[in-house]
Scaffold this motif. Structure first.
Motif, PDB file in Angstrom:
ATOM      1  N   GLU A  11       0.859  -1.195   0.000  1.00  0.00           N
ATOM      2  CA  GLU A  11       0.000   0.000   0.000  1.00  0.00           C
ATOM      3  C   GLU A  11       0.886   1.233   0.000  1.00  0.00           C
ATOM      4  O   GLU A  11       1.753   1.357   0.866  1.00  0.00           O
ATOM      5  CB  GLU A  11      -0.896  -0.025   1.236  1.00  0.00           C
ATOM      6  CG  GLU A  11      -1.656   1.234   1.541  1.00  0.00           C
ATOM      7  CD  GLU A  11      -2.706   1.570   0.492  1.00  0.00           C
ATOM      8  OE1 GLU A  11      -2.490   2.550  -0.250  1.00  0.00           O
ATOM      9  OE2 GLU A  11      -3.714   0.866   0.422  1.00  0.00           O
ATOM     10  N   SER A  16      -3.441   5.179   4.806  1.00  0.00           N
ATOM     11  CA  SER A  16      -4.014   3.825   4.733  1.00  0.00           C
ATOM     12  C   SER A  16      -3.047   2.787   5.280  1.00  0.00           C
ATOM     13  O   SER A  16      -3.439   1.903   6.042  1.00  0.00           O
ATOM     14  CB  SER A  16      -4.370   3.469   3.286  1.00  0.00           C
ATOM     15  OG  SER A  16      -5.423   4.269   2.818  1.00  0.00           O
ATOM     16  N   ASP A  55      -3.075  -3.483  -2.379  1.00  0.00           N
ATOM     17  CA  ASP A  55      -3.805  -2.431  -3.085  1.00  0.00           C
ATOM     18  C   ASP A  55      -3.299  -2.473  -4.523  1.00  0.00           C
ATOM     19  O   ASP A  55      -2.092  -2.527  -4.756  1.00  0.00           O
ATOM     20  CB  ASP A  55      -3.524  -1.066  -2.457  1.00  0.00           C
ATOM     21  CG  ASP A  55      -4.326   0.062  -3.089  1.00  0.00           C
ATOM     22  OD1 ASP A  55      -4.951  -0.151  -4.152  1.00  0.00           O
ATOM     23  OD2 ASP A  55      -4.323   1.163  -2.529  1.00  0.00           O
ATOM     24  N   LYS A 104     -12.492  -1.109  -1.476  1.00  0.00           N
ATOM     25  CA  LYS A 104     -12.494  -0.005  -0.520  1.00  0.00           C
ATOM     26  C   LYS A 104     -13.679   0.900  -0.825  1.00  0.00           C
ATOM     27  O   LYS A 104     -14.009   1.092  -1.986  1.00  0.00           O
ATOM     28  CB  LYS A 104     -11.207   0.825  -0.635  1.00  0.00           C
ATOM     29  CG  LYS A 104      -9.971   0.137  -0.159  1.00  0.00           C
ATOM     30  CD  LYS A 104      -8.785   1.066  -0.349  1.00  0.00           C
ATOM     31  CE  LYS A 104      -7.485   0.426   0.067  1.00  0.00           C
ATOM     32  NZ  LYS A 104      -6.332   1.307  -0.163  1.00  0.00           N
TER      33      LYS A 104
END
Length: 123
Positions: A11, A16, A55, A104
């Protein structure tokens, strides 16, 4: 005392990643962070993890490039994709055979439940 399961968080967003590191640490996981595609590939090549939280939007690679590079990691752990990417990018990520996919925003309970399930099934 048994070893804690190691999770790699891939990420690049600082807020985050800080939140994920704290949350997973409180859930008794050992957590490492990769902020770029290169860091992620290096970590996955050099060390073993119980799972990787991914991610699809990280510095250093497009979604398609990142998927291609991850597919080349021979001892890849189960992947939990946690991304705000549009559904088409999530469908492309199916090539990774992800153990779980969450879009998300998702609740922390949903994320922890998915990670716990993936780690247990891989053990």
């Amino acid at each position: 005392m048994p070893d804690r399961t190691k999770i790699l968080v891939i990420e690049d967003d600082r807020d985050s990643s800080d939140m994920l590191l704290e949350m997973l640490g409180m859930a008794d996981y050992e957590v490492e962070l990769a902020r770029t595609a290169d860091q992620a590939i290096a970590a996955l090549t050099e060390r073993r993890y119980g799972a990787a939280l991914l991610d699809l939007n990280v510095t250093g690679a497009t979604t398609v490039e990142l998927i291609g590079r991850l597919r080349g990691v021979s001892q890849r752990p189960p992947l939990v994709i946690f991304s705000a990417r549009v559904p088409d990018d999530l469908r492309r990520a199916a090539a990774l055979s992800a153990a779980a996919v969450l879009q998300k925003p998702a609740s922390m309970d949903a994320l922890l439940t998915a990670i716990d399930r993936v780690v247990r099934s891989a053990a």
